[in-house]
Enzyme design. Structure first.
Site, PDB file in Angstrom:
ATOM      1  CG  ASP A   1      -1.721   1.196   1.465  1.00  0.00           C
ATOM      2  OD1 ASP A   1      -1.962   1.933   0.499  1.00  0.00           O
ATOM      3  OD2 ASP A   1      -2.151   1.420   2.623  1.00  0.00           O
TER       4      ASP A   1
ATOM      5  CE  LYS B   1      -3.438   5.145   0.970  1.00  0.00           C
ATOM      6  NZ  LYS B   1      -2.662   4.357   1.946  1.00  0.00           N
TER       7      LYS B   1
HETATM    8  O1  C5P Z   1      -5.674   1.621  11.778  1.00  0.00           O
HETATM    9  P1  C5P Z   1      -6.678   1.624  10.675  1.00  0.00           P
HETATM   10  O2  C5P Z   1      -7.573   0.406  10.665  1.00  0.00           O
HETATM   11  O3  C5P Z   1      -7.460   2.920  10.562  1.00  0.00           O
HETATM   12  O4  C5P Z   1      -5.767   1.512   9.370  1.00  0.00           O
HETATM   13  C1  C5P Z   1      -6.239   1.595   8.069  1.00  0.00           C
HETATM   14  C2  C5P Z   1      -5.099   1.281   7.147  1.00  0.00           C
HETATM   15  O5  C5P Z   1      -5.579   1.400   5.814  1.00  0.00           O
HETATM   16  C3  C5P Z   1      -3.902   2.224   7.255  1.00  0.00           C
HETATM   17  O6  C5P Z   1      -2.747   1.455   6.999  1.00  0.00           O
HETATM   18  C4  C5P Z   1      -4.114   3.223   6.140  1.00  0.00           C
HETATM   19  O7  C5P Z   1      -2.893   3.703   5.630  1.00  0.00           O
HETATM   20  C5  C5P Z   1      -4.834   2.377   5.108  1.00  0.00           C
HETATM   21  N1  C5P Z   1      -5.697   3.078   4.173  1.00  0.00           N
HETATM   22  C6  C5P Z   1      -6.742   3.874   4.558  1.00  0.00           C
HETATM   23  N2  C5P Z   1      -7.508   4.525   3.627  1.00  0.00           N
HETATM   24  C7  C5P Z   1      -7.256   4.364   2.335  1.00  0.00           C
HETATM   25  C8  C5P Z   1      -6.209   3.538   1.918  1.00  0.00           C
HETATM   26  C9  C5P Z   1      -5.439   2.899   2.882  1.00  0.00           C
HETATM   27  O8  C5P Z   1      -7.018   4.004   5.756  1.00  0.00           O
HETATM   28  N3  C5P Z   1      -8.039   4.929   1.428  1.00  0.00           N
END
Ligand code: C5P
Length: 232
Positions: free
Chosen positions: A66, A68
């Site tokens: 991930d 991005k």
């Molecule tokens: O801790 P939490 O469950 O909020 O983490 C969500 C994960 O998903 C993090 O690693 C964040 O970088 C990732 N993420 C996100 N939203 C996105 C893409 C990736 O929260 N659109």
């Protein structure tokens, strides 16, 4: 114990390894073991530990890298090639990079048939009002599909509309998962594990609700049980 329904769901649960060092990541990997099919490696861990850590996690699990990517088309295509060579099963770019960038990324990803390339639509932390987020996410999902990507990252609030517009085979990956009385932290458009599955998300990304739980494996099993129940 991992029950049958949960066993199916474990291949739809991605645990975000948002930890600083390889030792923390491997300890978490060992703790979660067979409860989880996928690990997501994001910016913090990849910047610190790089390809070697990806290789270590890939020994037992699938990896979603991930990072991005969001840059000019040529630079993103080259980065996609480097990521594909690591053998990861999923990689993302940011749809905000536009049509040409997405098409170049998809072209580079085509050499790596094991790897699904998906686009971030609207971050789940973005405070944009729900209706607007859905509209932007839908527009970006269609753009990603036209450019040849396999799916998108979207919140649980947008997955159903994206599936309707792009078809069942177009992948939806949903972070921003919270349940019970868990704090939202920096997330905005959250869904619980059952709601995300019922809404049509193919994969759920869970970080802090598992990482910060007193017993991470128990928290993962709890998420899997809710996912399995929603799946019928
Ligand atoms: O801790 P939490 O469950 O909020 O983490 C969500 C994960 O998903 C993090 O690693 C964040 O970088 C990732 N993420 C996100 N939203 C996105 C893409 C990736 O929260 N659109």
């Amino acid at each position: 114990m991992v029950m049958d329904g949960e066993r199916v769901m474990k291949n739809r649960l991605m645990v975000a390894l948002d930890v600083p060092h390889a030792a923390d990541a491997l300890a978490l990997r060992d703790r979660l073991g067979d409860a989880v099919g996928w690990f997501k490696i994001g910016l913090r861990l990849f910047v610190a530990e790089g390809p070697q850590l990806v290789a270590a996690i890939r020994r037992q699990h699938r990896v979603f890298l991930d990072l991005k990517f969001h840059d000019i088309p040529n630079t993103v295509a080259q980065a996609v090639e480097s990521a594909g060579a690591l053998g990861v099963e999923m990689l993302n770019v940011h749809a905000g990079g536009g049509e040409q960038m997405l098409a170049s990324a998809a072209g580079a990803a085509a050499s790596f048939p094991q790897m699904k390339l998906i686009a971030v639509t609207v971050l789940t932390s973005d405070p944009m009002p729900s209706d607007q987020a859905r509209e932007v996410a839908l527009r970006r999902a269609k753009m990603a599909q036209d450019a040849g990507l396999h799916g998108v990252v979207c919140s649980g609030h947008e997955a159903a509309a994206i599936k309707r517009a792009c078809g069942a085979g177009f992948l939806t990956v949903t972070p921003g998962i919270r349940w019970g009385d868990q704090a939202l932290q920096d997330q905005q458009r959250v869904a619980d594990p059952a709601g995300a599955i019922a809404g049509g998300s193919d994969y759920l990304v869970v970080g802090r609700p598992i990482l910060q739980a007193p017993d991470p494996r128990a928290a993962a099993l709890e998420a899997l049980a809710m996912m399995a129940a929603a799946n019928g």
